[in-house]
Write an enzyme that holds these catalytic residues in place. Structure first.
Site, PDB file in Angstrom:
ATOM      1  N   SER A   1     -23.268 -18.286 -29.055  1.00  0.00           N
ATOM      2  CA  SER A   1     -23.032 -19.724 -29.105  1.00  0.00           C
ATOM      3  C   SER A   1     -22.320 -20.108 -30.407  1.00  0.00           C
ATOM      4  CB  SER A   1     -24.356 -20.489 -29.025  1.00  0.00           C
ATOM      5  OG  SER A   1     -25.049 -20.156 -27.844  1.00  0.00           O
TER       6      SER A   1
HETATM    7  N1  SAH Z   1     -28.744 -17.075 -28.237  1.00  0.00           N
HETATM    8  C1  SAH Z   1     -27.569 -16.258 -27.995  1.00  0.00           C
HETATM    9  C2  SAH Z   1     -26.585 -16.866 -27.032  1.00  0.00           C
HETATM   10  C3  SAH Z   1     -26.921 -16.430 -25.727  1.00  0.00           C
HETATM   11  S1  SAH Z   1     -25.809 -16.643 -24.386  1.00  0.00           S
HETATM   12  C4  SAH Z   1     -26.895 -15.885 -29.280  1.00  0.00           C
HETATM   13  O1  SAH Z   1     -27.306 -16.374 -30.341  1.00  0.00           O
HETATM   14  O2  SAH Z   1     -25.971 -15.056 -29.224  1.00  0.00           O
HETATM   15  C5  SAH Z   1     -27.055 -16.650 -23.104  1.00  0.00           C
HETATM   16  C6  SAH Z   1     -27.728 -15.333 -22.836  1.00  0.00           C
HETATM   17  O3  SAH Z   1     -28.745 -15.600 -21.858  1.00  0.00           O
HETATM   18  C7  SAH Z   1     -26.822 -14.261 -22.239  1.00  0.00           C
HETATM   19  O4  SAH Z   1     -26.868 -13.118 -23.032  1.00  0.00           O
HETATM   20  C8  SAH Z   1     -27.438 -14.007 -20.856  1.00  0.00           C
HETATM   21  O5  SAH Z   1     -27.355 -12.659 -20.447  1.00  0.00           O
HETATM   22  C9  SAH Z   1     -28.878 -14.440 -21.063  1.00  0.00           C
HETATM   23  N2  SAH Z   1     -29.640 -14.777 -19.859  1.00  0.00           N
HETATM   24  C10 SAH Z   1     -29.257 -15.479 -18.767  1.00  0.00           C
HETATM   25  N3  SAH Z   1     -30.282 -15.588 -17.892  1.00  0.00           N
HETATM   26  C11 SAH Z   1     -31.343 -14.925 -18.451  1.00  0.00           C
HETATM   27  C12 SAH Z   1     -32.691 -14.668 -18.042  1.00  0.00           C
HETATM   28  N4  SAH Z   1     -33.195 -15.094 -16.866  1.00  0.00           N
HETATM   29  N5  SAH Z   1     -33.478 -13.961 -18.866  1.00  0.00           N
HETATM   30  C13 SAH Z   1     -33.024 -13.492 -20.054  1.00  0.00           C
HETATM   31  N6  SAH Z   1     -31.768 -13.695 -20.498  1.00  0.00           N
HETATM   32  C14 SAH Z   1     -30.935 -14.404 -19.710  1.00  0.00           C
END
Ligand code: SAH
Length: 211
Positions: A60
């Site tokens: 993000s």
């Molecule tokens: N907080 C992160 C940004 C994450 S982007 C950072 O600082 O980089 C969102 C993430 O959520 C992705 O990696 C995606 O694979 C994950 N995601 C989506 N659905 C999910 C679920 N049900 N359980 C765990 N992770 C999930």
């Protein structure tokens, strides 16, 4: 510009953009964001934008991390759950601001890379789990705060609300097709904070079904 100067400039932009929480600003002034951005893109780690981290996912933008963490209002002792570890950067910022962090990522290669980066940097109050975060982490509940970093369909998964302590705060992007609002849930009330775009939350409980 050195990496330290780039990081300081990022913090000044966050401050100018209205982020006031001193602990969030201090954490983001310390965590080396470039260590969470893979390969060539690490040169762009301090840009004001999301960046590709592989597996079709993104880290993000700094302002979104700052707003999400600040919206939790979590104190230095707080026990926090993050859903969507992605790069691990958000977990690192949470680790600097809070007492203990459990973070869950569904893509094993992202979870493994994030775990390695967090360990290498010495953030030892974070547990990275691989799995479907829509189920939460019931064995580590209750949580003082929950931060979801992928977009839920209409409402946060019920298990996450169930695992929140009675005084707790849950922040989750809610919407459709990646566009919606960042919403804060506390004391039985929901408050829309700002319009946001996020990758979808994919899972069994109250989210898009895995494809
Ligand atoms: N907080 C992160 C940004 C994450 S982007 C950072 O600082 O980089 C969102 C993430 O959520 C992705 O990696 C995606 O694979 C994950 N995601 C989506 N659905 C999910 C679920 N049900 N359980 C765990 N992770 C999930």
């Amino acid at each position: 510009m050195s990496v330290a100067d780039e990081r300081a400039a990022m913090v000044e932009r966050l401050r100018a953009g209205g982020v006031t929480d001193p602990r969030v600003l201090a954490a983001m002034g310390e965590v080396p964001r470039e260590r969470f951005v893979p390969g060539e893109a690490s040169d762009q780690a301090y840009r004001d934008s999301p960046l590709d981290i592989g597996a079709g996912q993104t880290i993000s933008a700094p302002a979104i991390v700052a707003l999400g963490v600040a919206a939790l209002g979590a104190g230095p002792e707080a026990h926090v759950l993050e859903i969507g570890t992605g790069s691990g950067y958000g977990a690192a910022v949470l680790a600097r601001c809070c007492g203990s962090v459990v973070t869950v990522e569904r893509h094993p290669e992202l979870a493994d890379r994030a775990r390695d980066a967090l360990l290498a940097l010495g953030y030892d109050n974070v547990e990275v789990r691989t799995g479907d975060g829509t189920a939460g982490a019931p064995d580590r509940a209750p949580f003082d705060a929950v931060l979801v970093t992928a977009m839920a369909d209409e409402r946060p998964p019920q298990p996450l609300l169930d695992q929140l302590a009675p005084h707790g705060t849950l922040v989750c992007p809610v919407g459709r097709h990646g566009h919606g609002d960042l919403v804060r849930y506390r004391g039985g009330r929901a408050e829309e904070l700002l319009p946001v775009a996020f990758v979808p939350l994919v899972g069994e409980s109250g989210a898009d079904q895995p494809s």
